[in-house]
Design a protein around this motif. Structure first.
Motif, PDB file in Angstrom:
ATOM      1  N   UNK A  38       0.811  -1.238   0.000  1.00  0.00           N
ATOM      2  CA  UNK A  38       0.000   0.000   0.000  1.00  0.00           C
ATOM      3  C   UNK A  38       0.838   1.280   0.000  1.00  0.00           C
ATOM      4  N   UNK A  39       1.905   1.305   0.789  1.00  0.00           N
ATOM      5  CA  UNK A  39       2.749   2.500   0.854  1.00  0.00           C
ATOM      6  C   UNK A  39       3.506   2.725  -0.457  1.00  0.00           C
ATOM      7  N   UNK A  40       3.973   1.645  -1.072  1.00  0.00           N
ATOM      8  CA  UNK A  40       4.706   1.772  -2.336  1.00  0.00           C
ATOM      9  C   UNK A  40       3.759   2.206  -3.450  1.00  0.00           C
ATOM     10  N   UNK A  42       1.100   3.950  -3.156  1.00  0.00           N
ATOM     11  CA  UNK A  42       0.814   5.360  -2.908  1.00  0.00           C
ATOM     12  C   UNK A  42       1.986   6.241  -3.377  1.00  0.00           C
ATOM     13  N   UNK A  43       3.214   5.810  -3.115  1.00  0.00           N
ATOM     14  CA  UNK A  43       4.387   6.533  -3.597  1.00  0.00           C
ATOM     15  C   UNK A  43       4.345   6.642  -5.116  1.00  0.00           C
ATOM     16  N   UNK A  44       4.063   5.537  -5.802  1.00  0.00           N
ATOM     17  CA  UNK A  44       3.986   5.546  -7.260  1.00  0.00           C
ATOM     18  C   UNK A  44       2.901   6.493  -7.754  1.00  0.00           C
ATOM     19  N   UNK A  45       1.717   6.449  -7.103  1.00  0.00           N
ATOM     20  CA  UNK A  45       0.603   7.310  -7.523  1.00  0.00           C
ATOM     21  C   UNK A  45       0.963   8.790  -7.425  1.00  0.00           C
ATOM     22  N   UNK A  46       1.785   9.139  -6.451  1.00  0.00           N
ATOM     23  CA  UNK A  46       2.126  10.538  -6.204  1.00  0.00           C
ATOM     24  C   UNK A  46       3.480  10.942  -6.774  1.00  0.00           C
ATOM     25  N   UNK A  47       4.085  10.079  -7.579  1.00  0.00           N
ATOM     26  CA  UNK A  47       5.431  10.338  -8.094  1.00  0.00           C
ATOM     27  C   UNK A  47       5.452  11.352  -9.229  1.00  0.00           C
ATOM     28  N   UNK A  48       4.318  11.701  -9.773  1.00  0.00           N
ATOM     29  CA  UNK A  48       4.292  12.653 -10.876  1.00  0.00           C
ATOM     30  C   UNK A  48       4.046  11.959 -12.201  1.00  0.00           C
ATOM     31  N   UNK A  49       4.255  12.690 -13.290  1.00  0.00           N
ATOM     32  CA  UNK A  49       3.870  12.184 -14.608  1.00  0.00           C
ATOM     33  C   UNK A  49       4.744  11.052 -15.137  1.00  0.00           C
ATOM     34  N   UNK A  50       5.864  10.763 -14.520  1.00  0.00           N
ATOM     35  CA  UNK A  50       6.785   9.770 -15.061  1.00  0.00           C
ATOM     36  C   UNK A  50       6.390   8.331 -14.837  1.00  0.00           C
ATOM     37  N   UNK A  51       5.546   8.054 -13.864  1.00  0.00           N
ATOM     38  CA  UNK A  51       5.146   6.668 -13.594  1.00  0.00           C
ATOM     39  C   UNK A  51       3.697   6.489 -14.033  1.00  0.00           C
ATOM     40  N   UNK A  52       3.516   5.585 -14.965  1.00  0.00           N
ATOM     41  CA  UNK A  52       2.191   5.273 -15.487  1.00  0.00           C
ATOM     42  C   UNK A  52       1.773   3.933 -14.904  1.00  0.00           C
ATOM     43  N   UNK A  53       0.787   3.958 -14.045  1.00  0.00           N
ATOM     44  CA  UNK A  53       0.334   2.737 -13.386  1.00  0.00           C
ATOM     45  C   UNK A  53      -0.625   1.978 -14.292  1.00  0.00           C
ATOM     46  N   UNK A  54      -0.406   0.681 -14.339  1.00  0.00           N
ATOM     47  CA  UNK A  54      -1.193  -0.193 -15.193  1.00  0.00           C
ATOM     48  C   UNK A  54      -1.646  -1.409 -14.380  1.00  0.00           C
ATOM     49  N   UNK A  83      10.236   6.206   1.322  1.00  0.00           N
ATOM     50  CA  UNK A  83      10.416   7.457   0.575  1.00  0.00           C
ATOM     51  C   UNK A  83      10.935   7.225  -0.842  1.00  0.00           C
ATOM     52  N   UNK A  84      11.229   5.971  -1.175  1.00  0.00           N
ATOM     53  CA  UNK A  84      11.710   5.681  -2.515  1.00  0.00           C
ATOM     54  C   UNK A  84      11.594   4.210  -2.822  1.00  0.00           C
ATOM     55  N   UNK A  85      11.534   3.901  -4.121  1.00  0.00           N
ATOM     56  CA  UNK A  85      11.483   2.505  -4.549  1.00  0.00           C
ATOM     57  C   UNK A  85      12.075   2.379  -5.942  1.00  0.00           C
ATOM     58  N   UNK A  86      12.551   1.199  -6.232  1.00  0.00           N
ATOM     59  CA  UNK A  86      12.933   0.842  -7.593  1.00  0.00           C
ATOM     60  C   UNK A  86      12.665  -0.647  -7.755  1.00  0.00           C
ATOM     61  N   UNK A  87      12.152  -1.003  -8.909  1.00  0.00           N
ATOM     62  CA  UNK A  87      11.788  -2.379  -9.208  1.00  0.00           C
ATOM     63  C   UNK A  87      12.636  -2.824 -10.386  1.00  0.00           C
ATOM     64  N   UNK A  88      13.403  -3.880 -10.196  1.00  0.00           N
ATOM     65  CA  UNK A  88      14.240  -4.396 -11.264  1.00  0.00           C
ATOM     66  C   UNK A  88      13.847  -5.810 -11.637  1.00  0.00           C
ATOM     67  N   UNK A  89      14.231  -6.190 -12.840  1.00  0.00           N
ATOM     68  CA  UNK A  89      13.997  -7.549 -13.291  1.00  0.00           C
ATOM     69  C   UNK A  89      15.202  -8.039 -14.078  1.00  0.00           C
ATOM     70  N   UNK A  90      15.437  -9.337 -14.033  1.00  0.00           N
ATOM     71  CA  UNK A  90      16.515  -9.948 -14.805  1.00  0.00           C
ATOM     72  C   UNK A  90      16.006 -11.271 -15.331  1.00  0.00           C
ATOM     73  N   UNK A  91      16.040 -11.435 -16.651  1.00  0.00           N
ATOM     74  CA  UNK A  91      15.506 -12.648 -17.271  1.00  0.00           C
ATOM     75  C   UNK A  91      16.579 -13.683 -17.577  1.00  0.00           C
ATOM     76  N   UNK A  92      17.794 -13.448 -17.087  1.00  0.00           N
ATOM     77  CA  UNK A  92      18.898 -14.348 -17.371  1.00  0.00           C
ATOM     78  C   UNK A  92      19.782 -13.845 -18.492  1.00  0.00           C
ATOM     79  N   UNK A  93      19.310 -12.837 -19.209  1.00  0.00           N
ATOM     80  CA  UNK A  93      20.075 -12.264 -20.308  1.00  0.00           C
ATOM     81  C   UNK A  93      20.209 -10.754 -20.176  1.00  0.00           C
ATOM     82  N   UNK A  94      19.108 -10.071 -19.941  1.00  0.00           N
ATOM     83  CA  UNK A  94      19.106  -8.615 -19.836  1.00  0.00           C
ATOM     84  C   UNK A  94      18.321  -8.194 -18.594  1.00  0.00           C
TER      85      UNK A  94
END
Length: 164
Positions: A38-40, A42-54, A83-94
Motif C-alpha cells: 500500500x505505501x509503495x 501510494x508513492x507511485x501514484x504521487x510520483x508525478x507524470x513519469x510513472x504510469x500505473x497499469x 520514501x523511494x522505490x525501484x523495481x528491477x527484473x533480470x531474465x537471465x540475459x538482460x
C-alpha cells in the motif's frame, strides 16, 4: 550527513555528496509483500507524470513479480516511512528497471542514486551485463537524472501488447 544502508544483512556507511538537510539515516531494504504494497503504490501514484500505473502494478501482479526476483525490488526508508522505490527484473540475459520513484521532498538528495546503485550492483552479481529502462519523453527530470548516471538514450521503437 551520513546514511546507513541495511540490505540483506550488510551495513555500510556512505558519506553523502549533497549538503542538503536530509535526515541522517536512510535505510535501503527489500520490498516485503504484502506489508509494503500500500505505501509503495501510494508513492507511485504521487510520483508525478513519469510513472504510469497499469494492471501490472496491481497487488496480484506485484506478488507474481517478487516470486521471480525478490532481491531486485528495493525500498528507501526514512524514520519508518517509505520514501523511494525501484523495481528491477533480470531474465537471465538482460535487466530491466521499472518505477524508480522518490518522494518529492527527498529528491535531489541522493536517494534515487543510492537505489539505482544498489540495484545495478545486484544485477551485476546475477550476471547481468546490460539493462534497460523506459522514460516518457516529457519526464525531463528523469532524462537528466539517468543521463547524469551514465545511461544513454537508444534510438528504438517500443511496442506493447496486452495478452488478455
Amino acid at each position: 550527513p551520513r546514511m546507513v544502508f541495511t540490505v540483506v544483512g550488510r551495513i555500510w556507511w556512505v558519506v553523502m555528496m549533497s549538503r542538503s538537510s536530509i535526515p541522517t539515516k536512510l535505510i535501503l531494504r527489500e520490498f516485503q509483500y504484502p506489508k509494503d504494497y500500500p505505501q509503495v503504490f501510494d508513492l507511485w501514484k504521487n510520483a508525478g507524470p513519469g510513472i504510469h500505473l497499469r494492471r501490472s502494478d496491481g497487488a496480484e501482479e506485484i506478488d507474481k513479480k517478487i516470486q521471480r526476483d525478490p532481491d531486485l525490488f528495493l525500498l528507501a526508508e526514512m524514520d519508518g516511512s517509505i520514501i523511494g522505490s525501484v523495481l528491477g527484473g533480470f531474465d537471465g540475459r538482460r535487466g530491466m528497471v521499472y518505477h524508480l520513484a522518490v518522494a518529492d521532498s527527498f529528491r535531489k538528495h541522493g536517494v534515487g542514486v543510492a537505489l539505482m546503485d544498489e540495484l545495478e550492483q545486484r544485477m551485476k552479481q546475477k550476471g547481468c551485463i546490460r539493462t534497460y529502462l523506459l522514460v516518457t519523453r516529457d519526464n525531463l527530470d528523469a532524462v537528466r537524472f539517468y543521463e547524469n548516471f551514465g545511461w544513454e538514450q537508444m534510438d528504438l521503437l517500443i511496442y506493447g501488447k496486452n495478452l488478455d
